[in-house]
Enzyme design. Structure first.
Site, PDB file in Angstrom:
ATOM      1  N   ARG A   1      -5.422 -37.726  23.260  1.00 33.83           N
ATOM      2  CA  ARG A   1      -4.783 -37.160  24.460  1.00 33.83           C
ATOM      3  C   ARG A   1      -5.490 -37.564  25.752  1.00 33.83           C
ATOM      4  NH1 ARG A   1      -1.638 -31.903  23.497  1.00 33.83           N
ATOM      5  NH2 ARG A   1      -1.896 -31.825  25.727  1.00 33.83           N
TER       6      ARG A   1
ATOM      7  N   THR B   1      -6.037 -40.393  26.668  1.00 32.81           N
ATOM      8  CA  THR B   1      -5.400 -41.596  27.213  1.00 32.81           C
ATOM      9  C   THR B   1      -4.313 -41.248  28.233  1.00 32.81           C
ATOM     10  OG1 THR B   1      -3.800 -41.659  25.416  1.00 32.81           O
ATOM     11  CG2 THR B   1      -5.791 -42.971  25.128  1.00 32.81           C
TER      12      THR B   1
ATOM     13  N   CYS C   1      -4.551 -53.713  29.001  1.00 37.12           N
ATOM     14  CA  CYS C   1      -3.162 -54.013  29.394  1.00 37.12           C
ATOM     15  C   CYS C   1      -3.036 -54.414  30.863  1.00 37.12           C
ATOM     16  CB  CYS C   1      -2.264 -52.817  29.104  1.00 37.12           C
ATOM     17  SG  CYS C   1      -2.236 -52.360  27.369  1.00 37.12           S
TER      18      CYS C   1
ATOM     19  N   HIS D   1       3.533 -49.735  33.785  1.00 34.93           N
ATOM     20  CA  HIS D   1       3.094 -50.114  32.436  1.00 34.93           C
ATOM     21  C   HIS D   1       3.758 -49.181  31.421  1.00 34.93           C
ATOM     22  CE1 HIS D   1       0.864 -51.390  29.041  1.00 34.93           C
ATOM     23  NE2 HIS D   1       0.234 -50.231  28.907  1.00 34.93           N
TER      24      HIS D   1
ATOM     25  N   LYS E   1       7.958 -42.354  27.015  1.00 30.28           N
ATOM     26  CA  LYS E   1       7.695 -41.104  27.735  1.00 30.28           C
ATOM     27  C   LYS E   1       6.807 -41.302  28.978  1.00 30.28           C
ATOM     28  CE  LYS E   1       5.502 -36.721  26.642  1.00 30.28           C
ATOM     29  NZ  LYS E   1       4.746 -36.051  25.575  1.00 30.28           N
TER      30      LYS E   1
ATOM     31  N   THR F   1       3.782 -48.975  18.229  1.00 32.19           N
ATOM     32  CA  THR F   1       4.154 -49.533  19.540  1.00 32.19           C
ATOM     33  C   THR F   1       3.554 -50.904  19.856  1.00 32.19           C
ATOM     34  OG1 THR F   1       2.329 -48.300  20.530  1.00 32.19           O
ATOM     35  CG2 THR F   1       4.504 -47.272  20.604  1.00 32.19           C
TER      36      THR F   1
ATOM     37  N   ASN G   1       5.032 -52.126  23.167  1.00 25.49           N
ATOM     38  CA  ASN G   1       4.051 -52.285  24.237  1.00 25.49           C
ATOM     39  C   ASN G   1       3.410 -53.656  24.079  1.00 25.49           C
ATOM     40  OD1 ASN G   1       1.933 -52.227  26.017  1.00 25.49           O
ATOM     41  ND2 ASN G   1       0.857 -50.521  25.046  1.00 25.49           N
TER      42      ASN G   1
ATOM     43  N   GLU H   1      -5.991 -59.530  25.562  1.00 26.41           N
ATOM     44  CA  GLU H   1      -7.062 -58.944  24.762  1.00 26.41           C
ATOM     45  C   GLU H   1      -6.957 -59.450  23.322  1.00 26.41           C
ATOM     46  OE1 GLU H   1      -6.107 -54.572  24.553  1.00 26.41           O
ATOM     47  OE2 GLU H   1      -5.759 -55.276  22.509  1.00 26.41           O
TER      48      GLU H   1
ATOM     49  N   SER I   1      -6.444 -49.904  30.059  1.00 24.87           N
ATOM     50  CA  SER I   1      -7.469 -48.960  29.637  1.00 24.87           C
ATOM     51  C   SER I   1      -8.844 -49.475  30.010  1.00 24.87           C
ATOM     52  CB  SER I   1      -7.387 -48.748  28.128  1.00 24.87           C
ATOM     53  OG  SER I   1      -6.215 -48.050  27.816  1.00 24.87           O
TER      54      SER I   1
END
Lengths: 347, 135
Positions: free
Chosen positions: A201, A203, A112, A236, A241, A153, A268, A80, A298
């Site tokens: 959130r 996501t 991603c 991924h 977390k 990230t 990431n 991307e 995404s």
């Protein structure tokens, strides 16, 4: 109609740029207190971009594949962060590795997931017999808006895989794969905008977790496999977390996850994230090991693969630098240098 | 550099392709029509070794147009494993770290951008050898 061939991984290679910024240093800049999503992330140098990262990873993949670039019949490059909005990055890679001119070449975009989408596309080209050797690349030099959560990230890296039909020379083969895609606007970037936006959130549950869990379950149902059949699993990794949580929900243990969990060390790396994780697992895997790979992009979707390691991994592993060689090669930079390298300040 | 010239030179610059003289056997970079050692025109293109060592280097503090972002930066004469000498930019190394004799390897990097809307030029530079590259 020709029957489909089982597809093998003939070679793999990665590249991670040497510069690192600690999340703590980014937090210092913005006076952020409390827990940070990762330890540190990789940053490209001034003369690096998606094309240069992809070339490095591809040359490493060709070394392990033991073929020259001229054998490659197709390149699919998932990213991307294209250097040009219009002009393929895949042609730059093709020219640099000596694959031109008799090949198919195109860039793919699926946030991603673009890297595993490239694997799916190359797998189809090889399985159908349209090409003998295909190069799938996942690469990104991801950018996060200054002060945004993603700035902590968004990292840089590349992974490349040479696919050919399954043979004893393949270091692993793709036993099966499925994809799971919906229209879910959890993260996006409009044309001419330098930084992506995300729905905070949103996501998580309906995006990352729903797609990864659905794809993984679909694959396990299709193959009759369960978490205990896999030696390793790679998901991924946008932060530490999420992959640990999704692994636990699906019934995987920490020791199946940790060898491929690199986000704490490199960030990431977007389209390269799960594919560098897979490479780190191949760096330590033994013949006969089965690996679950599930990406997430995404927009949104996941590709899930069951990959079985073969004997030639032992001989091919040492033909190019390991993931840990790149992780250990690092030079820390401060926020000012980071802002300069990522062109966040006018010079 | 004009777009057509960049395009003409892309293969030699992307892949470190030199020329070897079939008369005296010496190779050189970039490729030329006439051997600089014996004057022969009987030359063939060859892929040069990607590893070598720094023979000499200097620091560019007043860069030519297009290279301002990198200043100060290093350029070096690198002697490749077959003895061919290449003049190239060094990357991934600080000014204080470079040494004569330092082992280096070719890496594909960005040279410069023709402004925000022009083409991006790529080619070979050299960097310290990455652990694992000697495998």
């Amino acid at each position: 109609m020709k029957s489909l061939q089982t597809v093998g991984i003939l070679g793999y290679g990665v590249y991670v740029p040497m510069y690192r910024i600690k999340a703590q240093e980014i937090g210092r800049m913005w006076k952020r207190e409390g827990r940070l999503p990762i330890e540190e992330k990789s940053v490209v140098g001034l003369d690096e971009d998606t094309a240069t990262l992809a070339v490095e990873a591809s040359l490493n993949a060709l070394k392990r594949a033991k073929i020259s670039g001229s054998f490659i019949g197709a390149i699919r490059l998932g990213t991307e962060s294209k250097p040009y909005a219009v002009k393929p990055t895949a042609t730059i890679v093709a020219e640099a590795i000596g694959a031109t001119p008799r090949l198919m070449a195109a860039d793919l975009e699926f946030a991603c997931k673009a890297g595993t989408e490239a694997i799916q596309s190359c797998r189809a080209l090889v399985a159908s017999g349209i090409v003998d050797y295909a190069l799938a690349i996942g690469v990104d030099t991801a950018q996060g808006r200054p002060r945004d959560e993603l700035e902590y990230t968004a990292g840089c890296g590349a992974a490349a895989y040479v696919l050919s039909k399954k043979s004893h020379e393949a270091l692993a083969y793709i036993e099966d794969a499925v994809s799971y895609v919906t229209d879910t606007p959890d993260f996006w970037r409009r044309p001419l905008e330098p930084y992506p936006c995300h729905a905070y959130r949103f996501t998580g549950k309906p995006a990352y977790f729903h797609h990864i869990i659905s794809a993984a379950k679909l694959l396990m149902e299709k193959t009759g496999l369960s978490p205990s059949d896999f030696t390793y699993a790679v998901f991924h990794q946008p932060n530490v977390k999420f992959p640990l949580t999704v692994a636990s929900i699906l019934g995987f243990k920490k020791d199946q996850i940790l060898p491929g969990l690199l986000v704490n060390a490199i960030g990431n790396t977007y389209a390269a994230s799960s594919l560098i994780g897979l490479a780190a697992v191949l760096d330590v895997a033994k013949p006969g090991d089965r690996i679950l790979l599930v990406s997430y992009g995404s927009g949104a979707g996941s590709d899930a693969f069951s990959i079985v390691v073969q004997d030639s991994i032992e001989e091919k592993r040492e033909l190019a630098p390991l993931v840990k060689d790149y992780i250990n090669r690092k030079k820390y930079i401060d926020y000012a240098t980071y802002a300069f390298y990522r062109k966040k300040i006018l010079v | 550099m004009s777009v057509p010239r960049y395009w003409r030179e892309r293969v030699t610059k992307y892949r470190l392709i030199g020329a070897q003289c079939t008369n005296c056997g010496k190779s050189f970079y970039p490729p030329r029509k006439v051997c600089p050692y014996c004057g022969s025109r009987d030359l063939k293109e060859v892929a040069l070794p990607r590893k070598g060592k720094v023979i000499s280097f200097t620091v560019i503090r007043v860069p030519p147009a297009g290279f301002e972002l990198y200043s100060p930066y290093l350029i070096a004469i690198v002697e490749l494993e077959n003895g061919t000498r290449v003049l190239a930019q060094l990357t991934d190394v600080d000014l204080s770290e470079v040494k004569v004799g330092m082992p280096v390897e070719a890496t594909f990097r960005k040279y410069l951008e023709h402004g925000p809307s022009g083409i991006i030029e790529y080619g070979i530079k050299f960097r310290p050898v990455i652990k694992g590259e000697d495998k």
